[in-house]
Design a protein around this motif. Sequence first.
Motif, PDB file in Angstrom:
ATOM      1  N   THR A  42       1.188  -1.270  -0.040  1.00 54.12           N
ATOM      2  CA  THR A  42      -0.132  -0.237   0.179  1.00 54.12           C
ATOM      3  C   THR A  42       1.016   1.263  -0.005  1.00 54.12           C
ATOM      4  O   THR A  42       1.890   1.093   0.269  1.00 54.12           O
ATOM      5  CB  THR A  42      -0.491  -0.568   0.889  1.00 54.12           C
ATOM      6  N   PRO A  43       0.285   2.162  -0.259  1.00 52.05           N
ATOM      7  CA  PRO A  43       1.281   3.650  -0.200  1.00 52.05           C
ATOM      8  C   PRO A  43       1.892   3.950   0.802  1.00 52.05           C
ATOM      9  O   PRO A  43       0.658   3.618   2.101  1.00 52.05           O
ATOM     10  CB  PRO A  43       0.349   4.537  -0.993  1.00 52.05           C
ATOM     11  N   PRO A  44       2.774   4.766   1.065  1.00 50.84           N
ATOM     12  CA  PRO A  44       2.811   4.862   2.837  1.00 50.84           C
ATOM     13  C   PRO A  44       2.184   6.076   3.378  1.00 50.84           C
ATOM     14  O   PRO A  44       1.994   5.814   4.591  1.00 50.84           O
ATOM     15  CB  PRO A  44       4.394   5.325   2.354  1.00 50.84           C
ATOM     16  N   HIS A  45       1.241   6.827   2.965  1.00 52.70           N
ATOM     17  CA  HIS A  45       0.328   7.553   3.645  1.00 52.70           C
ATOM     18  C   HIS A  45      -1.422   7.250   3.328  1.00 52.70           C
ATOM     19  O   HIS A  45      -2.118   7.489   4.278  1.00 52.70           O
ATOM     20  CB  HIS A  45      -0.025   8.544   2.824  1.00 52.70           C
ATOM     21  N   THR A  46      -1.404   5.763   3.170  1.00 56.48           N
ATOM     22  CA  THR A  46      -2.558   4.863   3.600  1.00 56.48           C
ATOM     23  C   THR A  46      -2.287   3.676   4.634  1.00 56.48           C
ATOM     24  O   THR A  46      -0.799   3.944   4.635  1.00 56.48           O
ATOM     25  CB  THR A  46      -3.092   3.863   2.172  1.00 56.48           C
ATOM     26  N   PRO A  47      -3.082   3.867   5.061  1.00 58.46           N
ATOM     27  CA  PRO A  47      -3.062   2.337   6.572  1.00 58.46           C
ATOM     28  C   PRO A  47      -3.123   0.807   5.722  1.00 58.46           C
ATOM     29  O   PRO A  47      -3.649   0.712   4.779  1.00 58.46           O
ATOM     30  CB  PRO A  47      -4.453   2.142   7.198  1.00 58.46           C
ATOM     31  N   ASN A  48      -1.786  -0.135   6.767  1.00 58.94           N
ATOM     32  CA  ASN A  48      -1.908  -1.278   5.672  1.00 58.94           C
ATOM     33  C   ASN A  48      -2.660  -2.080   5.440  1.00 58.94           C
ATOM     34  O   ASN A  48      -4.339  -1.894   6.041  1.00 58.94           O
ATOM     35  CB  ASN A  48      -1.042  -2.237   6.228  1.00 58.94           C
ATOM     36  N   LEU A  49      -3.073  -3.100   4.537  1.00 65.57           N
ATOM     37  CA  LEU A  49      -4.151  -3.298   3.589  1.00 65.57           C
ATOM     38  C   LEU A  49      -4.243  -5.044   5.234  1.00 65.57           C
ATOM     39  O   LEU A  49      -3.483  -5.330   5.759  1.00 65.57           O
ATOM     40  CB  LEU A  49      -4.580  -3.860   2.834  1.00 65.57           C
ATOM     41  N   HIS A  50      -5.347  -5.756   4.817  1.00 64.64           N
ATOM     42  CA  HIS A  50      -5.559  -6.467   5.447  1.00 64.64           C
ATOM     43  C   HIS A  50      -6.142  -6.484   7.049  1.00 64.64           C
ATOM     44  O   HIS A  50      -5.492  -6.754   8.065  1.00 64.64           O
ATOM     45  CB  HIS A  50      -4.852  -7.368   5.846  1.00 64.64           C
ATOM     46  N   GLY A  51      -7.590  -5.262   7.118  1.00 62.20           N
ATOM     47  CA  GLY A  51      -7.849  -5.122   8.393  1.00 62.20           C
ATOM     48  C   GLY A  51      -9.089  -4.764   7.767  1.00 62.20           C
ATOM     49  O   GLY A  51      -9.838  -4.862   7.140  1.00 62.20           O
ATOM     50  N   CYS A  52      -9.660  -4.321   8.890  1.00 64.74           N
ATOM     51  CA  CYS A  52     -11.142  -4.164   9.587  1.00 64.74           C
ATOM     52  C   CYS A  52     -11.150  -2.347   9.588  1.00 64.74           C
ATOM     53  O   CYS A  52     -10.219  -2.192  10.391  1.00 64.74           O
ATOM     54  CB  CYS A  52     -11.904  -4.940  10.648  1.00 64.74           C
ATOM     55  N   PHE A  53     -11.556  -1.741   8.924  1.00 65.60           N
ATOM     56  CA  PHE A  53     -12.036  -0.047   9.419  1.00 65.60           C
ATOM     57  C   PHE A  53     -13.681  -0.244   9.687  1.00 65.60           C
ATOM     58  O   PHE A  53     -14.581  -0.409   9.373  1.00 65.60           O
ATOM     59  CB  PHE A  53     -11.432   0.649   7.894  1.00 65.60           C
ATOM     60  N   ILE A  54     -13.059   0.585  10.240  1.00 69.03           N
ATOM     61  CA  ILE A  54     -14.896   0.993  11.245  1.00 69.03           C
ATOM     62  C   ILE A  54     -14.618   2.662  11.598  1.00 69.03           C
ATOM     63  O   ILE A  54     -13.752   2.560  11.406  1.00 69.03           O
ATOM     64  CB  ILE A  54     -14.890  -0.156  12.763  1.00 69.03           C
ATOM     65  N   PHE A  55     -15.746   3.486  10.619  1.00 70.26           N
ATOM     66  CA  PHE A  55     -16.086   4.705  10.987  1.00 70.26           C
ATOM     67  C   PHE A  55     -17.280   4.608  11.711  1.00 70.26           C
ATOM     68  O   PHE A  55     -18.716   4.347  11.074  1.00 70.26           O
ATOM     69  CB  PHE A  55     -15.808   5.077   9.581  1.00 70.26           C
ATOM     70  N   THR A  56     -16.690   5.521  12.537  1.00 68.60           N
ATOM     71  CA  THR A  56     -18.631   5.884  13.809  1.00 68.60           C
ATOM     72  C   THR A  56     -18.343   7.375  14.183  1.00 68.60           C
ATOM     73  O   THR A  56     -16.958   7.862  14.122  1.00 68.60           O
ATOM     74  CB  THR A  56     -17.501   5.588  14.733  1.00 68.60           C
ATOM     75  N   GLY A  57     -19.541   7.872  14.396  1.00 71.01           N
ATOM     76  CA  GLY A  57     -19.425   9.245  14.614  1.00 71.01           C
ATOM     77  C   GLY A  57     -21.086   9.364  13.885  1.00 71.01           C
ATOM     78  O   GLY A  57     -21.919   9.078  14.260  1.00 71.01           O
ATOM     79  N   ARG A  58     -21.548  10.590  15.211  1.00 67.04           N
ATOM     80  CA  ARG A  58     -22.466  11.323  14.815  1.00 67.04           C
ATOM     81  C   ARG A  58     -23.015  11.723  13.255  1.00 67.04           C
ATOM     82  O   ARG A  58     -21.890  12.067  12.931  1.00 67.04           O
ATOM     83  CB  ARG A  58     -23.110  12.333  16.031  1.00 67.04           C
ATOM     84  N   ARG A  59     -24.249  12.132  12.812  1.00 67.61           N
ATOM     85  CA  ARG A  59     -24.748  12.261  12.047  1.00 67.61           C
ATOM     86  C   ARG A  59     -23.646  13.949  11.132  1.00 67.61           C
ATOM     87  O   ARG A  59     -23.759  14.038  12.272  1.00 67.61           O
ATOM     88  CB  ARG A  59     -26.310  12.901  12.105  1.00 67.61           C
ATOM     89  N   ASN A  60     -24.380  13.326   9.720  1.00 67.40           N
ATOM     90  CA  ASN A  60     -22.870  14.759   9.398  1.00 67.40           C
ATOM     91  C   ASN A  60     -21.585  15.034   9.593  1.00 67.40           C
ATOM     92  O   ASN A  60     -21.944  16.070   9.478  1.00 67.40           O
ATOM     93  CB  ASN A  60     -23.501  15.942   9.163  1.00 67.40           C
ATOM     94  N   ILE A  61     -21.402  13.982   9.951  1.00 70.17           N
ATOM     95  CA  ILE A  61     -20.119  14.419   9.916  1.00 70.17           C
ATOM     96  C   ILE A  61     -18.776  14.216   9.406  1.00 70.17           C
ATOM     97  O   ILE A  61     -17.604  14.066   9.691  1.00 70.17           O
ATOM     98  CB  ILE A  61     -19.606  14.019  12.101  1.00 70.17           C
ATOM     99  N   GLY A  62     -19.025  13.060   8.528  1.00 69.09           N
ATOM    100  CA  GLY A  62     -18.264  12.548   6.914  1.00 69.09           C
ATOM    101  C   GLY A  62     -17.234  11.296   7.421  1.00 69.09           C
ATOM    102  O   GLY A  62     -16.578  11.595   6.647  1.00 69.09           O
ATOM    103  N   LYS A  63     -18.347  10.048   7.771  1.00 67.32           N
ATOM    104  CA  LYS A  63     -17.684   9.249   8.066  1.00 67.32           C
ATOM    105  C   LYS A  63     -17.622   8.542   6.691  1.00 67.32           C
ATOM    106  O   LYS A  63     -16.580   8.392   6.190  1.00 67.32           O
ATOM    107  CB  LYS A  63     -18.662   7.584   8.556  1.00 67.32           C
ATOM    108  N   SER A  64     -19.281   9.153   6.004  1.00 70.09           N
ATOM    109  CA  SER A  64     -19.513   8.379   3.972  1.00 70.09           C
ATOM    110  C   SER A  64     -17.490   9.004   3.453  1.00 70.09           C
ATOM    111  O   SER A  64     -16.967   7.933   2.838  1.00 70.09           O
ATOM    112  CB  SER A  64     -20.423   8.355   3.592  1.00 70.09           C
ATOM    113  N   THR A  65     -17.810  10.103   3.579  1.00 73.00           N
ATOM    114  CA  THR A  65     -17.212  11.104   2.406  1.00 73.00           C
ATOM    115  C   THR A  65     -15.048  10.241   2.914  1.00 73.00           C
ATOM    116  O   THR A  65     -14.415   9.843   1.161  1.00 73.00           O
ATOM    117  CB  THR A  65     -17.012  12.361   2.875  1.00 73.00           C
ATOM    118  N   GLN A  66     -14.694  10.065   4.197  1.00 76.05           N
ATOM    119  CA  GLN A  66     -13.783   9.464   4.600  1.00 76.05           C
ATOM    120  C   GLN A  66     -13.118   7.918   4.012  1.00 76.05           C
ATOM    121  O   GLN A  66     -12.143   8.123   3.967  1.00 76.05           O
ATOM    122  CB  GLN A  66     -13.418   9.842   6.101  1.00 76.05           C
ATOM    123  N   ALA A  67     -14.633   7.467   4.320  1.00 79.33           N
ATOM    124  CA  ALA A  67     -14.494   6.027   3.954  1.00 79.33           C
ATOM    125  C   ALA A  67     -14.496   5.773   1.906  1.00 79.33           C
ATOM    126  O   ALA A  67     -13.504   5.120   1.774  1.00 79.33           O
ATOM    127  CB  ALA A  67     -15.750   5.151   4.556  1.00 79.33           C
TER     128      ALA A  67
END
Length: 160
Positions: A42-67
Amino acid sequence: LDILRMQTLFSNPQICYKRWKKIKTKVAKKRMEQMRDISIDTPPHTPNLHGCFIFTGRRNIGKSTQAVALLRMYKEAGCLSRLLVVSPSFNSNLKLMKTLDVNPEDVFDNPDEPGLIRRILNIIEMEKEDFLRWQHLKQNYDRILKQIKMGIMPKDELLM
């Protein structure tokens, strides 16, 4: 003699702990070496793969945008060839999700659907079979090219 050593080892908890720690460290190192063999570059600026990513937060905070931004970086770097999306909000964020170029049959909008995990595992198994078949064909292709470069007529079983 071995029984005497065992009694001495277990009668002294410090020695027993050190021995256990050494064995545990060896097993962990071996496991890490095995994982290194199957890791995805993976590129150095991204987390390594073979992982589980969980995006949590309140509504309209940008979870989907970041994912989507993270997944797009992986796709642009060539780390992902196919995405399976389990998200109840995928269709409501369709404009954002279109940038990922996900096949409609790879989108599961009901995480509580019975048998969903089995369906995803079946898709993964089919991908694995396709990949192993591709590897086999690539090996045959490489052998044929090598034989042609050496001036040898390729074997019939290598020709498809």
